[in-house]
Design an enzyme around this catalytic site. Structure first.
Site, PDB file in Angstrom:
ATOM      1  N   TYR A 220       0.852  -1.191   0.000  1.00 23.54           N
ATOM      2  CA  TYR A 220       0.000   0.000   0.000  1.00 23.54           C
ATOM      3  C   TYR A 220       0.886   1.239   0.000  1.00 23.54           C
ATOM      4  O   TYR A 220       1.369   1.683   1.023  1.00 23.54           O
ATOM      5  CB  TYR A 220      -0.930   0.008   1.209  1.00 23.54           C
ATOM      6  CG  TYR A 220      -1.929  -1.122   1.258  1.00 23.54           C
ATOM      7  CD1 TYR A 220      -2.190  -1.902   0.144  1.00 23.54           C
ATOM      8  CD2 TYR A 220      -2.618  -1.410   2.431  1.00 23.54           C
ATOM      9  CE1 TYR A 220      -3.114  -2.942   0.191  1.00 23.54           C
ATOM     10  CE2 TYR A 220      -3.539  -2.448   2.487  1.00 23.54           C
ATOM     11  CZ  TYR A 220      -3.782  -3.216   1.366  1.00 23.54           C
ATOM     12  OH  TYR A 220      -4.690  -4.247   1.432  1.00 23.54           O
TER      13      TYR A 220
ATOM     14  N   PRO B 227     -15.770  -4.353   1.921  1.00 26.79           N
ATOM     15  CA  PRO B 227     -16.955  -4.799   2.667  1.00 26.79           C
ATOM     16  C   PRO B 227     -18.215  -3.978   2.434  1.00 26.79           C
ATOM     17  O   PRO B 227     -19.314  -4.473   2.686  1.00 26.79           O
ATOM     18  CB  PRO B 227     -16.504  -4.698   4.129  1.00 26.79           C
ATOM     19  CG  PRO B 227     -15.471  -3.626   4.125  1.00 26.79           C
ATOM     20  CD  PRO B 227     -14.734  -3.793   2.823  1.00 26.79           C
TER      21      PRO B 227
ATOM     22  N   THR C 287     -25.833  -2.853  -6.741  1.00 30.38           N
ATOM     23  CA  THR C 287     -27.134  -2.242  -7.025  1.00 30.38           C
ATOM     24  C   THR C 287     -28.054  -2.217  -5.807  1.00 30.38           C
ATOM     25  O   THR C 287     -29.048  -1.509  -5.800  1.00 30.38           O
ATOM     26  CB  THR C 287     -27.846  -2.997  -8.163  1.00 30.38           C
ATOM     27  OG1 THR C 287     -28.011  -4.374  -7.782  1.00 30.38           O
ATOM     28  CG2 THR C 287     -27.030  -2.929  -9.449  1.00 30.38           C
TER      29      THR C 287
END
Length: 286
Positions: A62, A211, A216
């Site tokens: 990261y 998470p 939709t």
């Protein structure tokens, strides 16, 4: 809000709350380079701990390295991280934004863990996770090196990421005490259902990445919107996280953000209690 109501699980050799923080988004665009607002990134990390977060997940890739450096700057007390469990990952290389090729050669994995120890300023990592199993390196070579990390005291516990049930079984059979599995899982993407069930049956922590990506289901007028109305206007992110927390006692969501306001909204999920009907409605809609 706080994470106290999220329940607890044993991880990193300690009991931690089941709503943690994922420290990927405190880096730059494409998870590359420093954050646009360094001071806000530091505030996010410190505010998370103030609100009770005691499990923070990061990775050497990261930034690369940026997230680990920021965690040390924000939270290291001179000797370590107190009651906060810091989990990191290794096994990927970075050559640019959003580029993540795996590399599982044993010497590289050892370099990953040794450098993470140095950057985080600790002698032993609470939890070290293999970011991906490298298909170009014999699996047993990777497992053998990872097992040695625990044997040598470099890591208290080992985790795996983006693996199937057969791979977890293989790691356990090899003698690796797998403490956690980190796979993509959310209301809108539940392809790892079998992995979650396997982890629950064996008491292995399941850490879903992405998470709050409900797809939709989060659209205006959609299922999450309808349930939100019954919870005082709770955000769709809070409901998605609340559903995960209820789905399994080994579930440890780690929503990430670079904003204090967004962090506080996410952690409010610990105070949301879905009814049986609401839980079933969202599960069925997904």
């Amino acid at each position: 809000m706080s994470v106290i109501n999220s329940g607890t699980i044993g991880l990193g050799g300690r009991s931690v709350h089941r709503l943690g923080f994922g420290a990927m988004r405190i880096t730059g665009d494409g998870i590359w380079g420093p954050p646009r607002d360094h001071d806000e990134a530091i505030r996010v990390l410190r505010r998370a701990v103030e609100l009770g977060v005691d499990f923070i997940d990061t990775a050497d890739s990261y930034g690369p390295y940026v997230s680990e450096d920021l965690i040390r700057e924000a939270l290291h007390d001179g000797t370590g991280y107190g009651d906060v469990v810091i989990a990191t990952k290794g096994g990927l290389t970075r050559s640019g934004p959003n580029v993540w090729p795996p590399l599982g050669r044993p010497e590289y994995l050892r370099q990953c863990i040794l450098m993470s120890l140095r950057r985080l300023g600790v002698d032993t990592l609470d939890l070290w996770q293999l970011h991906r199993i490298d298909p170009k390196t014999p699996r047993d070579e990777q497992f053998g090196e990872i097992k040695s990390f625990v044997d040598e005291g470099l890591a208290r516990q080992i985790g795996l990421s983006e693996v199937g049930v057969d791979e977890i079984r293989a790691a356990l059979d090899f003698g690796i005490p797998v403490a956690s599995v980190q796979n993509r899982y959310n209301l809108g993407d539940r392809r790892a259902e079998d992995v979650l069930d396997f982890c629950e049956a064996r008491g292995i922590a399941f850490i879903p990445w992405a998470p709050v990506n409900a797809g939709t289901l989060a659209r205006p007028g959609g299922p999450l919107d309808k349930v939100a109305a019954a919870h005082g206007g709770a955000s769709t992110a809070q409901l998605a996280l609340a559903w995960l927390l209820r789905r399994s006692p080994v579930m440890v969501p780690i929503p990430g953000t670079s904003s204090v306001a967004h962090l506080e909204d996410n952690l409010g999920a610990a105070d949301v209690r879905l009814t049986d009907e609401e839980f079933a409605l969202l599960a069925g809609a997904a």
